[in-house]
Design a protein around this motif. Structure first.
Motif, PDB file in Angstrom:
ATOM      1  N   ARG A 151       0.836  -1.204   0.000  1.00 34.66           N
ATOM      2  CA  ARG A 151       0.000   0.000   0.000  1.00 34.66           C
ATOM      3  C   ARG A 151       0.872   1.256   0.000  1.00 34.66           C
ATOM      4  NH1 ARG A 151      -3.510  -1.320   5.182  1.00 34.66           N
ATOM      5  NH2 ARG A 151      -1.395  -1.646   5.919  1.00 34.66           N
ATOM      6  N   ALA A 152       0.209   2.390  -0.182  1.00 34.32           N
ATOM      7  CA  ALA A 152       0.970   3.648  -0.257  1.00 34.32           C
ATOM      8  C   ALA A 152       0.245   4.757   0.481  1.00 34.32           C
ATOM      9  CB  ALA A 152       1.187   4.051  -1.710  1.00 34.32           C
ATOM     10  N   VAL A 153       1.042   5.642   1.104  1.00 36.88           N
ATOM     11  CA  VAL A 153       0.518   6.907   1.609  1.00 36.88           C
ATOM     12  C   VAL A 153       0.874   7.977   0.572  1.00 36.88           C
ATOM     13  CG1 VAL A 153       0.690   6.232   4.030  1.00 36.88           C
ATOM     14  CG2 VAL A 153       2.600   7.430   2.957  1.00 36.88           C
ATOM     15  N   ILE A 154       0.069   9.037   0.532  1.00 34.68           N
ATOM     16  CA  ILE A 154       0.217  10.049  -0.514  1.00 34.68           C
ATOM     17  C   ILE A 154       0.423  11.422   0.122  1.00 34.68           C
ATOM     18  CG2 ILE A 154      -0.977  11.206  -2.437  1.00 34.68           C
ATOM     19  CD1 ILE A 154      -2.465   8.532  -2.862  1.00 34.68           C
ATOM     20  N   ALA A 155       1.447  12.133  -0.353  1.00 34.71           N
ATOM     21  CA  ALA A 155       1.702  13.482   0.170  1.00 34.71           C
ATOM     22  C   ALA A 155       2.160  14.389  -0.956  1.00 34.71           C
ATOM     23  CB  ALA A 155       2.757  13.446   1.268  1.00 34.71           C
ATOM     24  N   SER A 156       1.727  15.633  -0.903  1.00 34.61           N
ATOM     25  CA  SER A 156       2.224  16.648  -1.835  1.00 34.61           C
ATOM     26  C   SER A 156       3.349  17.389  -1.128  1.00 34.61           C
ATOM     27  CB  SER A 156       1.105  17.610  -2.222  1.00 34.61           C
ATOM     28  OG  SER A 156       0.754  18.400  -1.100  1.00 34.61           O
ATOM     29  N   GLN A 157       3.801  18.484  -1.727  1.00 35.78           N
ATOM     30  CA  GLN A 157       4.897  19.232  -1.121  1.00 35.78           C
ATOM     31  C   GLN A 157       4.525  19.780   0.258  1.00 35.78           C
ATOM     32  OE1 GLN A 157       6.700  21.435  -4.158  1.00 35.78           O
ATOM     33  NE2 GLN A 157       8.229  22.382  -2.854  1.00 35.78           N
ATOM     34  N   ASP A 158       3.247  20.069   0.464  1.00 39.38           N
ATOM     35  CA  ASP A 158       2.882  20.657   1.758  1.00 39.38           C
ATOM     36  C   ASP A 158       1.670  20.013   2.419  1.00 39.38           C
ATOM     37  OD1 ASP A 158       1.057  21.549  -0.052  1.00 39.38           O
ATOM     38  OD2 ASP A 158       1.515  23.678   0.178  1.00 39.38           O
ATOM     39  N   ARG A 159       1.137  18.944   1.814  1.00 31.81           N
ATOM     40  CA  ARG A 159      -0.046  18.341   2.424  1.00 31.81           C
ATOM     41  C   ARG A 159       0.014  16.822   2.337  1.00 31.81           C
ATOM     42  NH1 ARG A 159      -5.243  20.891  -0.088  1.00 31.81           N
ATOM     43  NH2 ARG A 159      -4.036  20.713  -1.994  1.00 31.81           N
ATOM     44  N   VAL A 160      -0.709  16.161   3.251  1.00 32.42           N
ATOM     45  CA  VAL A 160      -0.719  14.704   3.306  1.00 32.42           C
ATOM     46  C   VAL A 160      -2.184  14.235   3.325  1.00 32.42           C
ATOM     47  CG1 VAL A 160      -0.577  14.665   5.847  1.00 32.42           C
ATOM     48  CG2 VAL A 160       0.259  12.711   4.534  1.00 32.42           C
TER      49      VAL A 160
ATOM     50  N   ARG B 165       2.933  -6.070   5.664  1.00 34.60           N
ATOM     51  CA  ARG B 165       2.703  -5.458   4.354  1.00 34.60           C
ATOM     52  C   ARG B 165       3.653  -4.284   4.125  1.00 34.60           C
ATOM     53  NH1 ARG B 165      -3.603  -5.002   2.893  1.00 34.60           N
ATOM     54  NH2 ARG B 165      -4.036  -4.316   5.017  1.00 34.60           N
ATOM     55  N   ALA B 166       4.107  -4.172   2.885  1.00 37.58           N
ATOM     56  CA  ALA B 166       5.013  -3.067   2.550  1.00 37.58           C
ATOM     57  C   ALA B 166       4.216  -1.777   2.428  1.00 37.58           C
ATOM     58  CB  ALA B 166       5.744  -3.366   1.248  1.00 37.58           C
ATOM     59  N   LEU B 167       4.840  -0.681   2.879  1.00 38.17           N
ATOM     60  CA  LEU B 167       4.204   0.628   2.795  1.00 38.17           C
ATOM     61  C   LEU B 167       5.123   1.576   2.027  1.00 38.17           C
ATOM     62  CD1 LEU B 167       1.684   2.224   3.684  1.00 38.17           C
ATOM     63  CD2 LEU B 167       2.999   2.983   5.677  1.00 38.17           C
ATOM     64  N   PHE B 168       4.572   2.184   0.989  1.00 39.82           N
ATOM     65  CA  PHE B 168       5.325   3.111   0.145  1.00 39.82           C
ATOM     66  C   PHE B 168       4.802   4.537   0.356  1.00 39.82           C
ATOM     67  CE2 PHE B 168       5.994  -0.940  -1.850  1.00 39.82           C
ATOM     68  CZ  PHE B 168       7.195  -0.845  -2.530  1.00 39.82           C
ATOM     69  N   ALA B 169       5.585   5.519  -0.114  1.00 36.13           N
ATOM     70  CA  ALA B 169       5.121   6.911  -0.167  1.00 36.13           C
ATOM     71  C   ALA B 169       5.105   7.346  -1.620  1.00 36.13           C
ATOM     72  CB  ALA B 169       6.053   7.816   0.637  1.00 36.13           C
ATOM     73  N   LEU B 170       4.021   8.005  -2.009  1.00 39.02           N
ATOM     74  CA  LEU B 170       3.893   8.492  -3.376  1.00 39.02           C
ATOM     75  C   LEU B 170       3.677   9.991  -3.371  1.00 39.02           C
ATOM     76  CD1 LEU B 170       1.490   5.855  -4.978  1.00 39.02           C
ATOM     77  CD2 LEU B 170       3.957   6.075  -5.332  1.00 39.02           C
TER      78      LEU B 170
ATOM     79  N   ALA C 183       3.872  10.260   9.080  1.00 42.99           N
ATOM     80  CA  ALA C 183       3.667  11.408   8.184  1.00 42.99           C
ATOM     81  C   ALA C 183       4.967  12.205   8.032  1.00 42.99           C
ATOM     82  CB  ALA C 183       2.553  12.299   8.726  1.00 42.99           C
ATOM     83  N   ALA C 184       5.653  12.429   9.158  1.00 46.19           N
ATOM     84  CA  ALA C 184       6.906  13.204   9.107  1.00 46.19           C
ATOM     85  C   ALA C 184       7.964  12.466   8.292  1.00 46.19           C
ATOM     86  CB  ALA C 184       7.419  13.454  10.524  1.00 46.19           C
ATOM     87  N   TYR C 185       8.031  11.167   8.461  1.00 50.68           N
ATOM     88  CA  TYR C 185       8.992  10.328   7.733  1.00 50.68           C
ATOM     89  C   TYR C 185       8.708  10.377   6.223  1.00 50.68           C
ATOM     90  CZ  TYR C 185      11.022   5.711   6.425  1.00 50.68           C
ATOM     91  OH  TYR C 185      11.700   4.682   5.837  1.00 50.68           O
ATOM     92  N   ALA C 186       7.457  10.181   5.836  1.00 55.89           N
ATOM     93  CA  ALA C 186       7.097  10.216   4.414  1.00 55.89           C
ATOM     94  C   ALA C 186       7.399  11.587   3.808  1.00 55.89           C
ATOM     95  CB  ALA C 186       5.610   9.875   4.246  1.00 55.89           C
ATOM     96  N   PHE C 187       7.071  12.656   4.545  1.00 54.45           N
ATOM     97  CA  PHE C 187       7.346  14.018   4.080  1.00 54.45           C
ATOM     98  C   PHE C 187       8.831  14.235   3.853  1.00 54.45           C
ATOM     99  CE2 PHE C 187       4.665  17.829   3.925  1.00 54.45           C
ATOM    100  CZ  PHE C 187       3.425  17.225   3.937  1.00 54.45           C
ATOM    101  N   ALA C 188       9.625  13.815   4.846  1.00 52.65           N
ATOM    102  CA  ALA C 188      11.070  14.049   4.779  1.00 52.65           C
ATOM    103  C   ALA C 188      11.670  13.359   3.556  1.00 52.65           C
ATOM    104  CB  ALA C 188      11.739  13.551   6.060  1.00 52.65           C
ATOM    105  N   LEU C 189      11.275  12.103   3.320  1.00 52.64           N
ATOM    106  CA  LEU C 189      11.844  11.377   2.179  1.00 52.64           C
ATOM    107  C   LEU C 189      11.361  11.951   0.849  1.00 52.64           C
ATOM    108  CD1 LEU C 189      12.014   7.533   2.880  1.00 52.64           C
ATOM    109  CD2 LEU C 189      13.877   9.091   2.363  1.00 52.64           C
ATOM    110  N   LEU C 190      10.053  12.220   0.739  1.00 51.28           N
ATOM    111  CA  LEU C 190       9.529  12.753  -0.530  1.00 51.28           C
ATOM    112  C   LEU C 190      10.127  14.126  -0.837  1.00 51.28           C
ATOM    113  CD1 LEU C 190       5.764  11.693  -0.366  1.00 51.28           C
ATOM    114  CD2 LEU C 190       7.529  10.743  -1.868  1.00 51.28           C
ATOM    115  N   ASN C 191      10.257  14.970   0.201  1.00 53.04           N
ATOM    116  CA  ASN C 191      10.870  16.292  -0.011  1.00 53.04           C
ATOM    117  C   ASN C 191      12.282  16.146  -0.548  1.00 53.04           C
ATOM    118  OD1 ASN C 191       8.741  17.853   0.845  1.00 53.04           O
ATOM    119  ND2 ASN C 191       9.472  18.050   2.957  1.00 53.04           N
TER     120      ASN C 191
END
Ligand code: ZN
Length: 316
Positions: A49-58, A90-95, A132-140
């Protein structure tokens, strides 16, 4: 427009465990992710599965919005960053939200569930806030490192999202963190707080600043306090840290003492800096103050202030 209910206040017990964004409970799969075959299998596993975040929102999940949304991983997205393995295996991704526009994961009418990381941090459980902080940090970091800092070539995702590789010069790029010291300075039962230029009247927080190259974090505490207030701090003691992915900071929280003196805002960053006594801070915590508004619950500055108040109360 759907509105979420206001965030649930943190209990005293939860607050005692650390600042917001520090509760991540995820196996980062540090070893497995180095195996490209294993990583590819997770990428096409229908249970991933995946969590989804933009540059400033999740994107928050349905209902109360106390968890992040977890969506099935679509096959057509180019760069999926593996966050790790959840407790159920289950694996978790960030998109990146921009990368899913037009795919089966397009946020579409769930747009109202995209909230800022600050709002998410105030309403999510501790573990989900950490996620959320982890996904943001990596995507940024991926957004800002599409090109090699060494030779300028386009970089490629590696280790399922923990590094980027340059195919031209073979450099490996690791996610960067920017250390920031933030300190509650105390003298004779009072604490030193500053108000930034542009903040509303009455809003004050602990002093903070980036650690400079060639500097210990203890030296950074003393330097920043002196630069921002003219006060000489001593005995900096590390208290707690906090990921702060706006976009890539790591907050390092300290307590320090000082010999007193009249603080003066002097480096242009602060509009005002002054001492506040226990009664003033207590009134602000109870929202009974006209002169002091404390930082929000997600800020480590608030954590440092709450810790100071608890210590004073314990002393009687
Ligand atoms: Zn390169």
């Amino acid at each position: 427009l759907t509105r979420f209910p206001p965030p649930v206040p943190r209990s005293e017990a939860a607050a005692a465990h650390g600042p917001a964004f520090t509760g991540l409970a995820l196996d980062r799969a540090e070893q497995q992710r180095k195996d490209p075959v294993w990583a590819r299998e997770r990428r096409v596993d229908p249970s991933s599965r995946a969590v989804i975040a933009s540059q400033d929102r999740v994107l928050l999940g349905a209902g109360e919005g106390t968890e992040l949304a977890r969506r099935p991983l679509p096959g057509e997205v180019a760069e999926a960053v593996l966050l790790g393995l959840e407790a159920d295996g289950r694996a978790l991704f960030a998109l990146d939200r921009d990368a899913v526009v037009g795919t089966a994961l397009d946020v579409g009418e769930d747009e109202v569930r995209l909230v800022s990381l600050r709002d998410a941090g105030a309403r999510l459980s501790r573990s989900e806030g950490g996620l959320a902080a982890y996904a943001f940090a990596l995507l940024n970091w991926h957004r800002r490192n599409q090109f090699c800092a060494n030779c300028g070539a386009h970089t490629e995702i590696a280790e399922a999202g923990y590094t980027r590789h340059c195919p031209r010069c073979q450099a490996t790029h690791f996610p960067r963190l920017d250390p920031v010291v933030i300190m509650l300075v105390e003298h004779a039962g009072r604490v030193l707080l500053g108000r930034h230029v542009g903040w509303p009247t009455g809003r004050y927080s602990a002093l903070a600043g980036f650690v400079s190259p060639g500097e210990s974090i203890e030296a950074a505490v003393v330097r920043e306090v002196f630069e921002e207030s003219g006060i000489t701090a001593r005995d900096p003691t590390f208290v707690a840290s906090q990921p702060w992915p706006f976009p890539s900071s790591l907050m390092l929280g300290f307590h320090a003492n000082a010999d007193g003196g009249d603080p003066v805002a002097r480096d242009g960053e602060l509009a005002d800096v002054r001492w506040f006594d226990f009664a003033e801070v207590s009134a602000a915590r109870a929202e009974r103050s006209n002169t002091l508004q404390l930082p929000p619950s997600i800020a480590i500055a608030r954590f440092l202030i709450e810790r100071w108040v608890a210590g004073r109360e314990a002393e009687g």
